[in-house]
Design a protein around this motif. Sequence first.
Motif, PDB file in Angstrom:
ATOM      1  N   TYR A 105      21.780   7.770 -34.110  1.00 52.58           N
ATOM      2  CA  TYR A 105      22.083   8.029 -32.698  1.00 52.58           C
ATOM      3  C   TYR A 105      22.774   6.825 -32.066  1.00 52.58           C
ATOM      4  N   SER A 126      22.754  16.838 -27.152  1.00 52.54           N
ATOM      5  CA  SER A 126      22.523  17.072 -28.580  1.00 52.54           C
ATOM      6  C   SER A 126      23.268  18.303 -29.080  1.00 52.54           C
ATOM      7  N   HIS A 128      22.255  19.549 -31.965  1.00 51.10           N
ATOM      8  CA  HIS A 128      21.251  20.131 -32.861  1.00 51.10           C
ATOM      9  C   HIS A 128      21.089  21.625 -32.577  1.00 51.10           C
ATOM     10  N   SER A 153      22.596  21.859 -25.845  1.00 52.44           N
ATOM     11  CA  SER A 153      23.714  21.457 -25.003  1.00 52.44           C
ATOM     12  C   SER A 153      23.919  22.475 -23.888  1.00 52.44           C
ATOM     13  N   TYR A 182      21.524  17.502 -38.251  1.00 53.48           N
ATOM     14  CA  TYR A 182      21.663  16.089 -37.895  1.00 53.48           C
ATOM     15  C   TYR A 182      23.124  15.688 -38.056  1.00 53.48           C
TER      16      TYR A 182
END
Length: 247
Positions: A105, A126, A128, A153, A182
């Motif tokens: 990150y 993110s 993800h 998001s 990831y």
Amino acid sequence: MWNLSKEVKEKFLKCNTLPIPESDEDWENALIEAKEEGEDLSARLKQELEEVKKELLEVLPNQFVFYVENGTLNQPTLPISVREDYLQWAQEACKEFEQILDAAYEQTQQSVTYLPTTVQDVFAESLHDSTIERIEREGDSLHLYINTDGGFSSKSLIHFTFQNVTTEETDEPIQFGQWFIYYELQKTDVGFAFRVLFECPDAEWTITMKNMDAQYYYRPVAYATLSDEGKIDETSLAEYVAQLNPD
């Protein structure tokens, strides 16, 4: 050097493939519940251990191998000291993986400052659980469209443009519907490198390029309303279309 890799993710998953109750009280509750439901808890636990045994032995320290082989690692008869050591090992594996994610990150946040504000906006949230919507290749550029439904998001659709691609490596071809799990962005001497770990199917994808850009879009409020209602017929669809701004 990358922080994230498929090997790192798989190691973490293997270290957590056999959770066990953490205290005498937890075991007592599990035994009571199994008795009330008429379940043979010992038999079920033996089966669970057998199912993950091969993967677990690939990462398990030698001190626990004996208890895997005799089938007691996830049984209430496991010595308390062994149980505590096993739980500590699993917790340390989680902590190690969290540190790797934190490093990825930080690497991403540092690297994105060299890119346009639209890209910075995208990485401010993110990715993800986003999924691949479309992939288009155009000369030495690659266009990647991702759908964030069910993700984290606020942006609905993100369009990445990887410009002047120099290399692209993957153990499985990326495809429509794959999930972002990831990811990590790096600034290089000649541009940028982006790595994503996907699921369904599992894949590690790494692309290097001279530059990258992004655009993002939001769905109309009417779309969210219709989606929340969960029922679409001809009438509701016509009403939805009537609310859209054609411009």
